[in-house]
Write a protein that holds these residues in place. Structure first.
Motif, PDB file in Angstrom:
ATOM      1  N   UNK A 149     -32.415  20.326 -36.466  1.00  0.00           N
ATOM      2  CA  UNK A 149     -33.004  18.990 -36.412  1.00  0.00           C
ATOM      3  C   UNK A 149     -32.488  18.078 -37.515  1.00  0.00           C
ATOM      4  N   UNK A 150     -31.598  18.597 -38.350  1.00  0.00           N
ATOM      5  CA  UNK A 150     -31.046  17.793 -39.433  1.00  0.00           C
ATOM      6  C   UNK A 150     -31.951  17.690 -40.642  1.00  0.00           C
ATOM      7  N   UNK A 151     -32.941  18.566 -40.728  1.00  0.00           N
ATOM      8  CA  UNK A 151     -33.883  18.530 -41.842  1.00  0.00           C
ATOM      9  C   UNK A 151     -33.387  19.474 -42.949  1.00  0.00           C
ATOM     10  N   UNK A 152     -32.371  19.032 -43.664  1.00  0.00           N
ATOM     11  CA  UNK A 152     -31.687  19.914 -44.609  1.00  0.00           C
ATOM     12  C   UNK A 152     -32.595  20.352 -45.760  1.00  0.00           C
ATOM     13  N   UNK A 153     -33.347  19.405 -46.297  1.00  0.00           N
ATOM     14  CA  UNK A 153     -34.207  19.752 -47.443  1.00  0.00           C
ATOM     15  C   UNK A 153     -35.279  20.742 -47.022  1.00  0.00           C
ATOM     16  N   UNK A 154     -35.878  20.513 -45.851  1.00  0.00           N
ATOM     17  CA  UNK A 154     -36.913  21.441 -45.367  1.00  0.00           C
ATOM     18  C   UNK A 154     -36.315  22.808 -45.107  1.00  0.00           C
ATOM     19  N   UNK A 178     -26.929  29.848 -43.776  1.00  0.00           N
ATOM     20  CA  UNK A 178     -26.954  28.685 -42.884  1.00  0.00           C
ATOM     21  C   UNK A 178     -27.104  27.389 -43.647  1.00  0.00           C
ATOM     22  N   UNK A 179     -27.972  27.398 -44.647  1.00  0.00           N
ATOM     23  CA  UNK A 179     -28.173  26.196 -45.464  1.00  0.00           C
ATOM     24  C   UNK A 179     -26.887  25.846 -46.214  1.00  0.00           C
ATOM     25  N   UNK A 180     -26.227  26.850 -46.781  1.00  0.00           N
ATOM     26  CA  UNK A 180     -24.980  26.610 -47.512  1.00  0.00           C
ATOM     27  C   UNK A 180     -23.901  26.042 -46.588  1.00  0.00           C
ATOM     28  N   UNK A 181     -23.830  26.577 -45.386  1.00  0.00           N
ATOM     29  CA  UNK A 181     -22.798  26.124 -44.443  1.00  0.00           C
ATOM     30  C   UNK A 181     -23.005  24.661 -44.056  1.00  0.00           C
ATOM     31  N   UNK A 182     -24.252  24.297 -43.753  1.00  0.00           N
ATOM     32  CA  UNK A 182     -24.536  22.911 -43.391  1.00  0.00           C
ATOM     33  C   UNK A 182     -24.278  21.987 -44.581  1.00  0.00           C
ATOM     34  N   UNK A 183     -24.472  22.497 -45.778  1.00  0.00           N
ATOM     35  CA  UNK A 183     -24.221  21.710 -46.978  1.00  0.00           C
ATOM     36  C   UNK A 183     -22.754  21.629 -47.353  1.00  0.00           C
ATOM     37  N   UNK A 184     -21.881  22.254 -46.579  1.00  0.00           N
ATOM     38  CA  UNK A 184     -20.447  22.185 -46.836  1.00  0.00           C
ATOM     39  C   UNK A 184     -19.923  23.255 -47.769  1.00  0.00           C
ATOM     40  N   UNK A 185     -20.786  24.166 -48.200  1.00  0.00           N
ATOM     41  CA  UNK A 185     -20.353  25.232 -49.111  1.00  0.00           C
ATOM     42  C   UNK A 185     -19.940  26.448 -48.290  1.00  0.00           C
ATOM     43  N   UNK A 186     -18.742  26.404 -47.726  1.00  0.00           N
ATOM     44  CA  UNK A 186     -18.296  27.484 -46.860  1.00  0.00           C
ATOM     45  C   UNK A 186     -18.069  28.780 -47.629  1.00  0.00           C
ATOM     46  N   UNK A 187     -17.518  28.643 -48.836  1.00  0.00           N
ATOM     47  CA  UNK A 187     -17.292  29.844 -49.639  1.00  0.00           C
ATOM     48  C   UNK A 187     -18.619  30.523 -49.969  1.00  0.00           C
ATOM     49  N   UNK A 188     -19.635  29.736 -50.353  1.00  0.00           N
ATOM     50  CA  UNK A 188     -20.949  30.319 -50.648  1.00  0.00           C
ATOM     51  C   UNK A 188     -21.579  30.930 -49.422  1.00  0.00           C
ATOM     52  N   UNK A 189     -21.453  30.251 -48.271  1.00  0.00           N
ATOM     53  CA  UNK A 189     -22.017  30.782 -47.028  1.00  0.00           C
ATOM     54  C   UNK A 189     -21.373  32.113 -46.681  1.00  0.00           C
TER      55      UNK A 189
END
Length: 933
Positions: A149-154, A178-189
Motif C-alpha cells: 500500500x506504499x506505507x513504508x513507515x508503517x 522487504x522493508x530494505x528492498x523497498x527503501x532501495x537498500x538492495x545489499x542490505x535486503x
C-alpha cells in the motif's frame, strides 16, 4: 529481438509471505488420511500437476472432512492455481480442525495477499503480542501488506515489531528484507535473505527474493539456480517457473524456457505473466501471428508490464502493421522516455516510412536525455549522414565510440563521417583505431588515403593505396581515390577516366558524379558540369556541394546563369519540401533582385508545413527585400517562436523592428536575448547598433562602456568601445581603446582588432607590434597568424607571410583560405610547392578564389592552356566584374595565342579607373595586344 529485457520484475511469488509458509509446504501428511487419494495427490504435486493434485485433495477432504492436513493441502494447491476463495475457506477449515497455527495462518494470510486485499488483511488481523511466534508472523505479514500500500513507515514499524517479538526469526528477517528492498537498500535486503538461507537453505520465499535480486543485477546463472531450488521442492510453483523461464530466456536457452513457461501455464492457464512470457518467446522465434494472439489475450493488462508496449510494437512491426507498431512504440517511449530500446524501435519505424526527420528527432531527444546507448547513437549518426549533416554525424559517432571503444564498425563509420566533415586528422585517428581493433576491410585504408589527399599529402595517399589489394583498387572507392589523385596532379584525362569507371562500377555514385563535374569545370565544360550536378540533386536533394556549385553557376553575371538556374529550379520543383534546396534557390533569386519570387517560393505549402526556423528567417529576409515589412516581421517572430535561442532570428527581428519604427521594441528584444546569453558578441553588437541609430553616439558609447565592464558579458564585450569608434570611422581612437582593453585582459581577439584598427589608421607597424606580442605568448593562434600574414603581404614581406601561413596550415590543414593564401605567396616567391598547394586548395573547395590562384600559378609556369578554363571559371563566378581577374585571364589567353580573346577580356576591365596591384602590368599587356591587331 536480440535481447529480452527483465520483463517480470513486478511478479511476486504467491509464496512470498513468511518463514512459516515453508513449514506449511513441508509438513508431512497425517497417516490417518486414506492412502489412495492422498498418495495420488502427493504424486501429482511431486510432478508439478497442481490441478490434478487439487482434484485429489478435494477427494481426500470429502472422504475425511475432519482432516486438518487435507484442508491445508487443498488450500495450498488452490492458491497455486489461483482459486483464492476456495483457498481461504480451506485455510480457515484447517485452522478450525486444529492445524498448526503458524502454517495455517500462513495459508490464510497468503489468500488475502494473492487477491490484493491488503486493507482487509490489516483490518482483520491487527497487531498482537502473544503468542510471540504467531505475533511475529502477523507483524511480518502486516509489513508486507503495508509495503504493497506504499506505507513504508508503517511497514518498517511492523518489521521492527516482528524482530522485537521473535529476534532473528525467519519472519522478522524476511520482513526487514522487504522493508530494505523497498527503501532501495538492495545489499542490505540480500544480506538479510542470506541469513535466512544460511539456516534454511530451501526457504522458498527467501530463494525467490534472492533470485529476483540476482536477476536484477544480471547474474542470470545464479538467479536460475535460486529459482530452480524452489521448483525442486515444488515443481508446480508458477512464480518460480515463470521467473526461471524468464532468466533462461535472457540466456537464450529458449527450449528450457519453453518447458518452464508451458509448465506454468499448465498449472495456471490464465496467468497474465505466463501469457506475456509466452508471447515474448514466440516473438523471439519471429512467430509474429501467434505472439500477437497471445498479446491480445492480455487486453488492457498488457500495460501492466514495463515492456508490454515495446513487445507489442515489435510484434506488430513483424506483422507489417506499422501504424499499430508505431502507436505501441510511442506508448512505450512516453512511459519510459530514457529507454534506448523504445527510441530505437520508434526511429526504425519512422525510417521504414521514409521519415528521417522524425527518426532523427526521436533519437536526438534520447541523446539529450543522456541515456542513448552506442547502438542508438550509431543509428542517429546514420540518419544524420543521410540528411547531409556530416559534422553532427561525426560528433554523434564520437559519443558512440566513447560508449563502445572496442567496436571497430563504429570507429570505421566515425572515420567516414569525419572525412565528410572535413577533418582529416580525425579520420586518421579513427581509421587507425579501427584497424587496431581488427577491421581488416579496405574501407579504413581508403579513408586514410582520402585523408592524405585532402591534406595534399600525395606521397602518403599513394602509400595507403599501395596497401590495398588489387580488387579493391578497381571498386568504386578505389577508383574514386585514383581519380582524386589524378585530379590533384592535374591529369584531367586520367581523372575523367577514373571517375567514369567509378560511375560505371556504381551507377548511383554521387561522389563520382561530383568528381566528374569538377573535372568538367576544369575543362571549361559548364553544361556537362551542370547536368552532372543536377543528376546528383535528383538523387540526393540536400547534397551540399552540388547545390553550392549549381547555385554559383546560376548567379547573375555567370556565363550560363539562365541554364544553371533552370536546372536548379527543376530540381527544387521535384522536391518542394526540401528546405536546403529552397534556401539555395531563394538566395539565387534574391541575388537576381527577384525578391517576390523568393517570397513565393519560401511561402509554399510544403515549406510552410515544416517547423524550420531557417525557412522562416529566409522568408523574412525575402519579404523585407520585397518591401513586405509587416509580413517580414511576422515571419521573424515565427522564427523566434520556433527557436527561442536563435540569435540570428532575434537579430533579424530587431532589425525589422527598427525599420518599422519600433527601435524601443528592438532594444527590449535584444536586451531579453542578452539576459539569456549575456556573453554573446552578436547580440551585444546588435544592441549597440540599435542604440547608436536611435539615440546617437553618446548613449551608445555609455552602453558600450557599461557592457565592457560587466563580468557576465565578457570577454566579447571588452571590444565594444573600440568597435563603436571603428563604426564612427575613428580608427586611431578605436585602436587606443583596444590597447587599453588588451593591457587589462590580453586576448587574440583584441590583438587582431587592434592590428586592424592601426592598419586602417595608416599605422600598420603598430598593428604588427601588437600581433607579434600576442604571437610571442600564443604562437599557435591560427587567426592571429593569418591576420599577421595579411600585414606581411601588404608590406611585401612575403617570406614572413609564408612562414606564418605554413605555421597556420599545420594547425588548420583544412582551412581553404589559409591553403590558398599560402599557394599565392608561394607562387609569388616562385617556390616549387606553389602549384601543389593551389591544387590542394582547389580540390578542397573549387570556388572562384581557388580557381584563380591555381590558374594564375599554372599560367605563369608554362601551362597556360590548362589555366584558361580555371581563370574563366574564376572570372565568371565572382558575380561582379574584377579587373584583376580579367587581367590574369587575358595573360593566360595571350600565352596560348588567343590574342583577340585576350583583348576582348582585358579592354572592358581597364575602361574604368579601378586600382589593383597589377594594373601597370595590365596596361602594358593591353598595349601589346592592341599593337598586334
Amino acid at each position: 529481438m536480440r535481447r529480452t529485457p527483465p520483463m517480470l520484475r513486478h511478479i511476486r511469488s504467491p509464496l512470498m509471505l513468511s518463514g512459516a509458509l515453508a513449514l506449511a509446504l513441508a509438513l508431512p501428511m497425517a497417516p490417518a488420511i486414506a492412502a489412495g487419494p492422498m498418495e495420488a495427490a502427493q504424486a501429482a504435486e511431486a510432478r508439478g500437476d497442481i490441478r490434478a493434485a487439487q482434484a485429489e485433495w478435494r477427494n481426500v477432504v470429502r472422504t475425511t472432512p475432519d482432516s486438518a492436513e487435507a484442508h491445508a493441502a487443498l488450500a495450498r494447491t488452490s492458491l497455486e492455481i489461483g482459486d483464492i476463495d476456495l483457498a481461504e475457506r480451506e485455510a480457515r477449515a484447517a485452522l478450525q480442525q486444529g492445524f498448526n497455527p503458524l502454517a495455517g495462518n500462513a495459508l490464510l494470510y497468503r489468500s488475502f495477499l494473492a487477491s490484493a486485499r491488503y486493507e482487509a488483511l490489516l483490518r482483520d488481523f491487527p497487531e498482537i503480542e502473544a503468542p510471540a511466534d504467531q505475533a511475529a508472523q502477523r507483524a511480518a505479514v502486516r509489513a508486507q501488506a503495508q509495503l504493497a500500500l506504499g506505507q513504508k513507515d508503517a511497514a518498517a514499524a511492523s518489521a521492527a515489531l516482528a524482530e522485537r517479538l521473535a529476534p532473528g526469526s525467519t519472519d522478522a528477517l524476511l520482513a526487514a528484507s522487504g522493508v530494505a528492498l523497498v527503501g532501495g537498500d538492495r545489499a542490505g535486503a540480500e544480506a538479510l535473505l542470506d541469513r535466512v538461507l544460511a539456516r534454511e537453505p530451501n526457504n522458498a520465499e527467501a530463494l525467490l527474493r534472492k533470485g529476483g535480486l540476482q536477476f536484477e543485477r544480471r547474474d542470470l546463472t545464479a538467479a536460475t539456480a535460486s529459482f530452480g531450488k524452489v521448483i525442486a521442492q515444488s515443481p508446480g510453483n508458477v512464480a518460480a517457473l515463470l521467473r526461471r523461464g524468464e532468466a533462461l530466456l535472457q540466456q537464450n536457452q529458449q527450449a528450457a524456457a519453453r518447458a518452464d513457461i508451458d509448465a506454468a501455464l499448465k498449472v495456471l492457464p490464465g496467468s497474465t505473466p505466463g501469457i506475456y512470457l509466452n508471447a515474448l518467446l514466440l516473438a523471439r522465434t519471429e512467430n509474429w501471428q501467434a505472439a500477437d494472439a497471445e498479446l491480445q489475450k492480455l487486453g488492457p493488462q498488457l500495460g501492466n508490464f514495463p515492456d508490454g508496449y515495446l513487445v507489442q510494437a515489435t510484434v506488430k512491426r513483424g506483422l507489417g502493421q506499422m501504424a499499430q507498431a508505431e502507436d505501441a512504440a510511442r506508448r512505450h517511449v512516453a512511459r519510459q522516455p530514457t529507454d534506448p530500446r523504445g527510441a530505437k524501435l520508434l526511429a526504425a519505424i519512422a525510417l521504414s516510412a521514409n521519415r528521417p526527420d522524425d527518426a532523427a528527432a526521436t533519437l536526438e531527444t534520447l541523446k539529450a536525455r543522456g541515456t542513448a546507448d552506442a547502438e542508438a547513437l550509431d543509428l542517429l549518426a546514420r540518419v544524420q549522414t543521410s540528411q547531409g549533416r556530416p559534422r553532427d554525424a561525426a560528433e554523434t559517432l564520437k559519443a558512440a565510440a566513447a560508449l563502445a571503444p572496442d567496436n571497430a564498425g563504429i570507429q570505421t563509420r566515425l572515420a567516414a563521417a569525419r572525412m565528410a566533415a572535413g577533418d582529416p586528422d580525425g579520420v586518421v585517428e579513427a581509421a587507425n583505431r579501427a584497424i587496431q581493433l581488427g577491421a581488416t576491410g579496405p574501407e579504413n585504408r581508403q579513408l586514410l588515403a582520402f585523408a592524405a589527399l585532402s591534406r595534399g599529402d600525395i606521397a602518403t595517399a599513394k602509400a595507403e593505396i599501395a596497401k590495398l589489394p588489387p580488387e579493391q583498387r578497381g571498386n568504386e572507392a578505389g577508383l574514386m581515390l585514383d581519380a582524386t589523385l589524378q585530379m590533384m596532379q592535374r591529369d584531367l584525362p586520367a581523372a575523367r577516366a577514373a571517375f567514369e569507371a567509378a560511375l560505371k562500377a556504381a551507377p548511383a555514385s554521387n561522389p563520382a558524379r561530383v568528381g566528374l563535374a569538377r573535372v568538367a569545370a576544369m575543362e571549361n565544360k559548364p553544361a556537362e558540369a551542370e547536368a552532372l550536378l543536377s543528376a546528383v540533386l535528383k538523387q540526393q536533394p540536400n547534397h551540399a556541394e552540388a547545390m553550392a556549385q549549381l547555385a554559383a553557376a546560376a548567379m547573375p553575371g555567370a556565363p550560363r546563369a539562365a541554364e544553371a538556374r533552370k536546372a536548379l529550379e527543376e530540381v527544387q520543383a521535384a522536391n518542394p519540401a526540401e528546405p536546403a534546396l529552397a534556401l539555395t534557390l531563394a538566395n539565387v533569386l534574391l541575388r537576381a533582385d527577384e525578391a517576390p519570387k523568393a517570397v513565393e517560393l519560401l511561402s509554399s505549402a510544403p515549406l510552410r508545413a515544416k517547423m524550420n526556423p531557417a525557412l522562416s528567417i529566409a522568408r523574412a529576409e525575402a519579404q523585407a527585400a520585397a518591401g513586405q515589412w509587416t509580413e517580414a516581421e511576422a515571419a521573424s517572430r515565427q522564427a523566434l517562436a520556433e527557436a527561442p535561442d536563435s540569435i540570428v532570428a532575434r537579430r533579424q527581428l530587431a532589425s525589422i523592428l527598427v525599420h518599422n519604427g519600433d527601435a524601443k521594441g528592438a532594444e527590449l528584444l535584444l536586451q531579453q536575448g542578452l539576459r539569456m546569453q549575456p556573453a554573446d558578441a552578436a547580440l551585444q553588437q546588435s544592441l549597440l547598433t540599435v542604440v547608436l541609430q536611435s539615440q546617437g553616439f553618446e548613449p551608445a558609447s555609455a552602453l558600450a562602456d557599461r557592457l565592457s565592464k560587466q563580468a557576465s558579458a565578457q570577454p566579447a564585450s571588452r571590444s565594444l568601445p573600440g568597435d563603436l569608434l571603428m563604426s564612427a570611422k575613428r580608427p586611431e581612437d578605436a585602436a587606443r581603446r583596444y590597447v587599453t582593453a588588451y593591457r587589462e585582459t590580453p586576448s587574440g581577439d583584441l590583438a587582431i582588432r587592434q592590428a586592424i584598427a592601426w592598419r586602417t589608421a595608416g599605422k600598420p607597424a603598430e598593428g604588427g607590434a601588437v600581433l607579434n606580442d600576442w604571437l610571442g605568448r600564443t604562437p599557435n593562434d591560427t587567426a592571429a597568424l593569418i591576420v599577421m600574414s595579411d600585414l606581411d603581404i601588404q608590406a611585401n614581406r612575403l617570406a614572413d607571410a609564408e612562414r606564418r601561413l605554413r605555421a597556420a596550415i599545420a594547425l588548420a590543414p583544412q582551412d581553404v583560405a589559409v591553403v590558398n593564401n599560402l599557394a599565392w605567396v608561394a607562387g609569388e616567391r616562385g617556390l616549387p610547392d606553389a602549384r601543389a598547394l593551389a591544387e590542394r586548395a582547389y580540390v578542397l573547395s573549387p570556388n572562384p578564389e581557388t580557381a584563380d590562384t591555381l590558374g594564375w600559378i599554372m599560367a605563369r609556369t608554362g601551362d597556360a592552356a590548362a589555366a584558361v578554363p580555371l581563370l574563366k571559371q574564376a572570372a565568371a563566378q565572382r558575380g561582379t566584374p574584377d579587373p584583376a581577374a580579367a587581367y590574369r585571364l587575358s595573360y593566360a589567353l595571350n600565352a596560348t595565342g588567343a590574342k583577340q580573346e585576350a583583348l576582348a577580356a582585358l579592354e572592358p576591365a581597364l575602361a574604368g579607373n579601378a586600382a589593383f596591384p597589377q594594373r601597370a602590368d595590365a596596361v602594358k599587356l593591353l598595349a601589346t595586344l592592341r599593337g598586334g591587331r
